[in-house]
Design a protein around this motif. Structure first.
Motif, PDB file in Angstrom:
ATOM      1  N   LEU A   9       0.825  -1.210   0.000  1.00 61.42           N
ATOM      2  CA  LEU A   9       0.000   0.000   0.000  1.00 61.42           C
ATOM      3  C   LEU A   9       0.859   1.259   0.000  1.00 61.42           C
ATOM      4  CD1 LEU A   9      -2.711  -1.069   2.595  1.00 61.42           C
ATOM      5  CD2 LEU A   9      -3.058  -0.718   0.148  1.00 61.42           C
ATOM      6  N   ARG A  10       1.920   1.235   0.771  1.00 62.42           N
ATOM      7  CA  ARG A  10       2.796   2.402   0.846  1.00 62.42           C
ATOM      8  C   ARG A  10       3.449   2.671  -0.507  1.00 62.42           C
ATOM      9  NH1 ARG A  10       8.052   3.463   2.036  1.00 62.42           N
ATOM     10  NH2 ARG A  10       8.623   1.327   2.580  1.00 62.42           N
ATOM     11  N   ARG A  11       3.928   1.608  -1.159  1.00 63.67           N
ATOM     12  CA  ARG A  11       4.565   1.760  -2.475  1.00 63.67           C
ATOM     13  C   ARG A  11       3.573   2.228  -3.533  1.00 63.67           C
ATOM     14  NH1 ARG A  11       9.626   2.899  -2.268  1.00 63.67           N
ATOM     15  NH2 ARG A  11      10.990   1.205  -1.795  1.00 63.67           N
ATOM     16  N   GLU A  12       2.364   1.659  -3.535  1.00 65.27           N
ATOM     17  CA  GLU A  12       1.335   2.063  -4.500  1.00 65.27           C
ATOM     18  C   GLU A  12       1.029   3.545  -4.399  1.00 65.27           C
ATOM     19  OE1 GLU A  12      -2.135  -0.293  -3.766  1.00 65.27           O
ATOM     20  OE2 GLU A  12      -1.173  -2.146  -4.465  1.00 65.27           O
ATOM     21  N   ARG A  13       1.086   4.075  -3.190  1.00 65.96           N
ATOM     22  CA  ARG A  13       0.739   5.479  -2.950  1.00 65.96           C
ATOM     23  C   ARG A  13       1.948   6.413  -2.981  1.00 65.96           C
ATOM     24  NH1 ARG A  13      -4.233   5.305   1.163  1.00 65.96           N
ATOM     25  NH2 ARG A  13      -5.297   3.553   0.200  1.00 65.96           N
ATOM     26  N   GLY A  14       3.153   5.833  -3.142  1.00 67.61           N
ATOM     27  CA  GLY A  14       4.353   6.644  -3.200  1.00 67.61           C
ATOM     28  C   GLY A  14       4.688   7.322  -1.881  1.00 67.61           C
ATOM     29  N   ILE A  15       4.403   6.658  -0.778  1.00 62.64           N
ATOM     30  CA  ILE A  15       4.637   7.215   0.553  1.00 62.64           C
ATOM     31  C   ILE A  15       5.956   6.675   1.100  1.00 62.64           C
ATOM     32  CG2 ILE A  15       3.758   7.307   2.926  1.00 62.64           C
ATOM     33  CD1 ILE A  15       0.937   6.864   1.703  1.00 62.64           C
ATOM     34  N   THR A  16       6.805   7.549   1.592  1.00 66.93           N
ATOM     35  CA  THR A  16       8.061   7.118   2.201  1.00 66.93           C
ATOM     36  C   THR A  16       7.805   6.695   3.650  1.00 66.93           C
ATOM     37  OG1 THR A  16       8.641   9.288   3.070  1.00 66.93           O
ATOM     38  CG2 THR A  16       9.351   8.790   0.802  1.00 66.93           C
ATOM     39  N   LEU A  17       8.779   5.997   4.218  1.00 61.92           N
ATOM     40  CA  LEU A  17       8.665   5.620   5.627  1.00 61.92           C
ATOM     41  C   LEU A  17       8.585   6.862   6.513  1.00 61.92           C
ATOM     42  CD1 LEU A  17      10.975   2.538   6.297  1.00 61.92           C
ATOM     43  CD2 LEU A  17       8.513   2.699   6.653  1.00 61.92           C
ATOM     44  N   MET A  18       9.339   7.900   6.161  1.00 61.15           N
ATOM     45  CA  MET A  18       9.300   9.142   6.947  1.00 61.15           C
ATOM     46  C   MET A  18       7.913   9.780   6.900  1.00 61.15           C
ATOM     47  SD  MET A  18      13.020  10.874   6.261  1.00 61.15           S
ATOM     48  CE  MET A  18      12.662  12.243   7.331  1.00 61.15           C
ATOM     49  N   GLU A  19       7.288   9.765   5.733  1.00 63.33           N
ATOM     50  CA  GLU A  19       5.933  10.315   5.604  1.00 63.33           C
ATOM     51  C   GLU A  19       4.940   9.469   6.390  1.00 63.33           C
ATOM     52  OE1 GLU A  19       6.166  12.338   1.176  1.00 63.33           O
ATOM     53  OE2 GLU A  19       5.856  10.172   1.330  1.00 63.33           O
ATOM     54  N   LEU A  20       5.085   8.143   6.310  1.00 65.11           N
ATOM     55  CA  LEU A  20       4.180   7.260   7.031  1.00 65.11           C
ATOM     56  C   LEU A  20       4.340   7.426   8.535  1.00 65.11           C
ATOM     57  CD1 LEU A  20       1.990   5.136   6.732  1.00 65.11           C
ATOM     58  CD2 LEU A  20       3.781   3.386   6.678  1.00 65.11           C
ATOM     59  N   GLU A  21       5.560   7.683   8.968  1.00 67.80           N
ATOM     60  CA  GLU A  21       5.815   7.942  10.382  1.00 67.80           C
ATOM     61  C   GLU A  21       5.002   9.152  10.850  1.00 67.80           C
ATOM     62  OE1 GLU A  21       9.757   8.229  13.129  1.00 67.80           O
ATOM     63  OE2 GLU A  21       9.761   9.493  11.333  1.00 67.80           O
ATOM     64  N   LYS A  22       5.002  10.204  10.060  1.00 67.98           N
ATOM     65  CA  LYS A  22       4.241  11.409  10.398  1.00 67.98           C
ATOM     66  C   LYS A  22       2.739  11.162  10.343  1.00 67.98           C
ATOM     67  CE  LYS A  22       7.829  14.531   8.785  1.00 67.98           C
ATOM     68  NZ  LYS A  22       8.242  15.448   7.717  1.00 67.98           N
ATOM     69  N   MET A  23       2.304  10.346   9.387  1.00 67.03           N
ATOM     70  CA  MET A  23       0.885  10.073   9.207  1.00 67.03           C
ATOM     71  C   MET A  23       0.307   9.214  10.330  1.00 67.03           C
ATOM     72  SD  MET A  23       1.137   9.217   5.137  1.00 67.03           S
ATOM     73  CE  MET A  23      -0.517   8.632   4.906  1.00 67.03           C
ATOM     74  N   THR A  24       1.141   8.352  10.900  1.00 68.17           N
ATOM     75  CA  THR A  24       0.649   7.378  11.874  1.00 68.17           C
ATOM     76  C   THR A  24       1.077   7.645  13.308  1.00 68.17           C
ATOM     77  OG1 THR A  24       2.565   5.918  11.592  1.00 68.17           O
ATOM     78  CG2 THR A  24       0.666   5.540  10.132  1.00 68.17           C
ATOM     79  N   GLY A  25       2.174   8.387  13.474  1.00 68.77           N
ATOM     80  CA  GLY A  25       2.714   8.587  14.812  1.00 68.77           C
ATOM     81  C   GLY A  25       3.552   7.412  15.296  1.00 68.77           C
ATOM     82  N   LEU A  26       3.779   6.442  14.415  1.00 73.07           N
ATOM     83  CA  LEU A  26       4.610   5.281  14.745  1.00 73.07           C
ATOM     84  C   LEU A  26       6.019   5.516  14.217  1.00 73.07           C
ATOM     85  CD1 LEU A  26       2.103   2.467  13.717  1.00 73.07           C
ATOM     86  CD2 LEU A  26       2.597   3.271  16.038  1.00 73.07           C
TER      87      LEU A  26
END
Length: 67
Positions: A9-26
């Motif tokens: 899902l992250r790759r399909e949406r072009g989201i980096t781990l750093m962006e996902l960290e901000k989006m989730t708080g994890l």
């Protein structure tokens, strides 16, 4: 057995781990470990991922019970 599809899902949406960290708080390490199946996410972590990415539990996991 259920398989988490976070990396897909992250790759399909072009989201980096750093962006996902901000989006989730994890943390990035936690997210990376979940993506690489090194750890199973807690229910709390699953909820944060689903909320952050705007996906449902069913979309986040592949399972024989997702029919």
């Amino acid at each position: 057995m259920a398989e988490i599809l976070l990396w897909n899902l992250r790759r399909e949406r072009g989201i980096t781990l750093m962006e996902l960290e901000k989006m989730t708080g994890l943390g990035k390490t936690t997210l990376n470990n979940i993506e690489n199946h090194k750890v199973s996410p807690t229910i709390d972590e699953v909820e944060k991922i689903c909320r952050g990415m705007g996906v449902t539990f069913r979309e986040l996991f592949r399972s024989e019970y997702n029919d």
